[in-house]
Design a protein around this motif. Structure first.
Motif, PDB file in Angstrom:
ATOM      1  N   ILE A   1      84.126  -7.891  57.486  1.00 33.69           N
ATOM      2  CA  ILE A   1      82.667  -7.868  57.456  1.00 33.69           C
ATOM      3  C   ILE A   1      82.184  -8.823  56.375  1.00 33.69           C
ATOM      4  O   ILE A   1      82.470  -8.644  55.191  1.00 33.69           O
TER       5      ILE A   1
ATOM      6  N   VAL B   1      76.259 -10.942  56.281  1.00 36.27           N
ATOM      7  CA  VAL B   1      75.932 -10.202  57.503  1.00 36.27           C
ATOM      8  C   VAL B   1      75.564  -8.769  57.144  1.00 36.27           C
ATOM      9  O   VAL B   1      74.610  -8.201  57.684  1.00 36.27           O
ATOM     10  N   MET B   2      76.303  -8.183  56.198  1.00 39.73           N
ATOM     11  CA  MET B   2      76.022  -6.824  55.781  1.00 39.73           C
ATOM     12  C   MET B   2      74.632  -6.720  55.165  1.00 39.73           C
ATOM     13  O   MET B   2      73.863  -5.807  55.467  1.00 39.73           O
TER      14      MET B   2
ATOM     15  N   LYS C   1      72.094  -8.760  55.688  1.00 37.94           N
ATOM     16  CA  LYS C   1      71.122  -8.990  56.769  1.00 37.94           C
ATOM     17  C   LYS C   1      70.908  -7.702  57.574  1.00 37.94           C
ATOM     18  O   LYS C   1      69.767  -7.336  57.871  1.00 37.94           O
ATOM     19  N   ASN C   2      71.983  -6.995  57.898  1.00 37.15           N
ATOM     20  CA  ASN C   2      71.872  -5.745  58.654  1.00 37.15           C
ATOM     21  C   ASN C   2      71.112  -4.680  57.870  1.00 37.15           C
ATOM     22  O   ASN C   2      70.289  -3.958  58.435  1.00 37.15           O
ATOM     23  N   LYS C   3      71.376  -4.590  56.579  1.00 42.23           N
ATOM     24  CA  LYS C   3      70.672  -3.608  55.747  1.00 42.23           C
ATOM     25  C   LYS C   3      69.187  -3.932  55.661  1.00 42.23           C
ATOM     26  O   LYS C   3      68.346  -3.032  55.700  1.00 42.23           O
TER      27      LYS C   3
ATOM     28  N   GLU D   1      67.399  -5.581  57.924  1.00 43.96           N
ATOM     29  CA  GLU D   1      66.816  -5.264  59.225  1.00 43.96           C
ATOM     30  C   GLU D   1      66.542  -3.771  59.342  1.00 43.96           C
ATOM     31  O   GLU D   1      65.477  -3.352  59.812  1.00 43.96           O
ATOM     32  N   LYS D   2      67.474  -2.947  58.891  1.00 37.76           N
ATOM     33  CA  LYS D   2      67.283  -1.496  58.926  1.00 37.76           C
ATOM     34  C   LYS D   2      66.134  -1.089  58.006  1.00 37.76           C
ATOM     35  O   LYS D   2      65.293  -0.266  58.368  1.00 37.76           O
ATOM     36  N   TYR D   3      66.074  -1.687  56.817  1.00 34.30           N
ATOM     37  CA  TYR D   3      65.010  -1.396  55.864  1.00 34.30           C
ATOM     38  C   TYR D   3      63.636  -1.684  56.484  1.00 34.30           C
ATOM     39  O   TYR D   3      62.735  -0.845  56.436  1.00 34.30           O
TER      40      TYR D   3
ATOM     41  N   HIS E   1      62.810  -2.014  59.598  1.00 33.24           N
ATOM     42  CA  HIS E   1      62.580  -1.125  60.745  1.00 33.24           C
ATOM     43  C   HIS E   1      62.087   0.238  60.248  1.00 33.24           C
ATOM     44  O   HIS E   1      61.081   0.766  60.753  1.00 33.24           O
TER      45      HIS E   1
END
Length: 117
Positions: free
Chosen positions: A92, A96-97, A99-101, A103-105, A107
């Motif tokens: 991982i 990328v990690m 970016k994913n966090k 995006e979740k934040y 959202h």
């Protein structure tokens, strides 16, 4: 600085590992998995693994197959800990990690905007 916690794990009374890390960013997993499938195959396993977030490494301390009657004990302990038997770079990517966090934040921020003061 808080004392770091780890897991002391015994199988049938025998110490198999004292897993843990002296770092501020880690994951430690001790899990027993019991799987039976329709085709009759079975997997009963114990695995102790984790992740060193500061080094972006996947870690492995111990793994074994289990059978009926095995007694597994988990105890939360403080250092000293055993070194992992295996340390590999995580697949991982840190970017990328993050970016994913993010995006979740964003959202959750939008979804919960009416509850944020």
């Amino acid at each position: 600085m808080d004392k770091k916690l780890g897991l002391k794990i015994k199988v049938n009374g025998n110490l198999v590992t004292k897993a843990g890390l002296d770092t501020d960013d880690y994951v430690l997993i001790g899990n027993v998995t019991l799987t039976e499938r329709h085709n009759g195959s079975k997997d009963f396993t114990l695995n102790v693994s984790g992740m060193d977030g500061e080094q972006n490494d996947d870690l492995y301390w111990y793994g074994t197959e289990l059978k009926a009657g095995d007694a597994i004990t988990f105890e939360v302990i403080e250092a000293p800990f055993d070194e992992p038997k295996m340390r590999t770079k995580s697949a991982i990517d840190q970017e990328v990690m993050i970016k994913n966090k993010l995006e979740k934040y964003y959202h959750l921020k939008e979804r919960l905007k009416d509850h944020i003061k």
